[in-house]
Design a protein around this motif. Structure first.
Motif, PDB file in Angstrom:
ATOM      1  N   ASN A 184       0.826  -1.206   0.000  1.00 31.04           N
ATOM      2  CA  ASN A 184       0.000   0.000   0.000  1.00 31.04           C
ATOM      3  C   ASN A 184       0.863   1.260   0.000  1.00 31.04           C
ATOM      4  OD1 ASN A 184      -2.668  -0.840  -0.186  1.00 31.04           O
ATOM      5  ND2 ASN A 184      -2.765  -1.353   1.996  1.00 31.04           N
TER       6      ASN A 184
ATOM      7  N   LYS B  28       1.742   1.926  -3.554  1.00 33.77           N
ATOM      8  CA  LYS B  28       0.598   2.460  -4.306  1.00 33.77           C
ATOM      9  C   LYS B  28       0.395   3.944  -4.019  1.00 33.77           C
ATOM     10  CE  LYS B  28      -1.950  -1.917  -4.606  1.00 33.77           C
ATOM     11  NZ  LYS B  28      -3.155  -2.663  -4.151  1.00 33.77           N
TER      12      LYS B  28
ATOM     13  N   GLN C 291       2.829   5.885  -5.955  1.00 35.97           N
ATOM     14  CA  GLN C 291       2.443   5.935  -7.365  1.00 35.97           C
ATOM     15  C   GLN C 291       1.387   7.015  -7.590  1.00 35.97           C
ATOM     16  OE1 GLN C 291       1.450   1.700  -7.875  1.00 35.97           O
ATOM     17  NE2 GLN C 291       3.126   1.541  -9.360  1.00 35.97           N
TER      18      GLN C 291
END
Length: 502
Positions: free
Chosen positions: A194, A197, A200
């Motif tokens: 996570n 992510k 990102q």
């Protein structure tokens, strides 16, 4: 208070200089012009240099004679140049006679040269008065004010037009910063997936943010360091491939323009990624060592490059020479006092992981692990915690389990350290109150007492050994162990009690 003016000229312009001096004095300026007024016996150069240093303005009357080699006017100009790195606002060159431009020193050509159209005295005086005014008053002059206003309007217009973009970037950076903080919290909690992510998302919001780039690099390196020594089997290979595929582009991007420690950190972890991909030095495929070598060229004391290279040396070779060579890398990594727990874990993993299930047949590496543990105790390093798969304690306990619990010959391991130090080191790493229930990674109390009792007896702690052997027999009875190995251990404990009690 009016300024002081230094007037530089040649003797052929003496009359003009006198008129300029009188005019400037009429305006209230102090003027130094006549070198003949120097007191007798006073250093000529020193007095001229001091006069220029104490002046606020320097007027240079240009003529073919004043710019000729060997003229003292050029010496005076040199003193002025030493005082003011740039002549603007401080030096006033004046054409007093027709002179070729190429003969004029560059320092004078760096500002506008006054070319009198009428009376040279009046125009020099007017320009000196203008130069002596505060800068803000000079800016109000029409010839300066109009261009300044135009430039200001252009800048203001550009700023206004760029304001929406600026505000948008500022909002993007603020959003990205919040995502970076959330990612850090997730990474600290061990949720790297996570955390990745979130970064990102931050990169999508602010694709040119250096803060995002560096946060991605830090997380990529942290994820890579957590892999490779705690995983085994075919399932881990797929995980490694996916991890490298995700992190390697981030690290490679970071090496562009990076220097020093940051570059070395990135290169070291690229080398570790090569190891995770199955690279091995000298195999003809990916070579982790080449990256470690480059990392140490960028930062000779880099902790990651040294520790990872030491790991690579022990992974590819099982010789005593490899052990000595690896120490040459682990030692500076430990001396850096950075990431010590990671370096120690890597060091022990390197000593044990090479041989997979066959590592127990290398007593030298086993003894080196025990010596490393003792060194940690003596140095006051943080005691490793936890019994999870691949943990430091689990790796070291395996040595004792196979060396004492399932093996009849304990002599090789007992020789690893002086008896008293060996016992102290064991109790430091494996305090009894730190044991977990059997089946949760830690040893059973029965197995623990098998090792402790023998180390106590070997270390001369007869009373402590007696207590441990008796507790071992009590545990044997209460748990109703019936394996051949457990029965043999119990018989050994009974014999030890009779021997120690006599």
């Amino acid at each position: 208070m009016k300024s002081t003016v230094f007037l530089s000229y040649t003797s052929s312009l003496s009359e003009t200089a006198t008129r300029i001096e009188l005019s400037l004095k009429g305006e209230g300026f102090a003027v130094f012009r006549d070198r003949s007024i120097l007191p007798p016996g006073e250093s000529f150069d020193a007095r001229i240099r001091t006069a220029i240093e104490e002046s606020d303005l320097f007027v240079f009357l240009i003529s073919p004679e004043s710019v000729s080699q060997g003229r003292y006017t050029l010496t005076e100009l040199k003193f002025a140049e030493q005082k003011w790195q740039h002549p603007a606002g401080r030096v006033l060159p004046v054409f007093a006679a027709a002179t070729p431009k190429e003969a004029i020193p560059a320092f004078l050509r760096a500002v506008t040269i006054l070319q009198p159209r009428g009376d040279i005295v009046a125009e020099v005086a007017a320009e000196v008065v203008r130069l002596s005014r505060p800068w803000w008053r000079r800016m109000l002059e029409p010839r300066r004010l109009v261009p300044a206003v135009v430039v200001a309007l252009i800048l203001a217009g550009g700023a206004w037009m760029g304001l929406p973009s600026y505000l948008e970037r500022r909002g993007q950076n603020a959003e990205a910063e919040a995502l970076i903080k959330q990612s850090q919290s997730q990474a600290d909690a061990g949720d790297h997936a996570n955390a990745w992510k979130l970064l990102q998302q931050a990169n999508a919001v602010a694709p040119a943010s250096r803060d995002v780039f560096e946060a991605q690099e830090r997380l990529a390196m942290k994820m890579l360091r957590g892999a490779g020594v705690n995983y085994s089997g075919a399932s881990s290979r797929g995980y490694f491939e996916e991890l490298v595929k995700r992190t390697l582009p981030v690290l490679s991007r970071g090496t562009s323009g990076a220097t020093g420690e940051r570059l070395a950190n990135l290169l070291a972890h690229i080398g570790w990624a090569d190891y995770l991909r199955g690279g091995r030095t000298g195999s003809g495929g990916p070579d982790p060592a080449q990256h470690y070598r480059r990392a140490l060229e960028a930062d000779p004391g880099n902790v990651y490059a040294h520790a990872m290279w030491g790991f690579e040396l022990l992974r590819k070779r099982g010789s005593p020479e490899a052990l000595a060579e690896a120490k040459q890398h682990f030692s500076p990594a430990l001396e850096s006092r950075r990431e010590r727990e990671y370096v120690r874990h890597l060091q022990v993993s390197a000593l044990l992981q090479t041989y997979s299930n066959v590592w127990i047949e290398d007593p030298e590496r086993q003894k080196e692990v025990i010596r490393v543990t003792n060194e940690m105790r003596i140095n006051g390093e943080t005691r490793p915690k936890g019994w999870g798969p691949g943990s430091f304690k689990a790796k070291v306990w395996a040595i004792y389990h196979f060396g004492f619990v399932t093996n009849d010959d304990q002599a090789p391991l007992l020789a690893a350290l002086p008896p008293a130090e060996h016992l102290a080191s064991f109790r430091w790493l494996f305090p009894e109150d730190d044991l977990t229930a059997a089946g949760q990674g830690g040893p059973s109390l029965f197995d623990y007492l098998v090792v402790l009792a023998q180390l106590q007896e070997h270390g001369g702690d007869r009373a402590g050994a007696l207590v441990s052997y008796r507790r071992l027999l009590s545990e044997f009875a209460s748990k109703k162990y019936d394996s051949a190995r457990a029965i043999k251990i119990a018989d050994h404990a009974k014999a030890a009690i009779q021997r120690l009690a006599s």
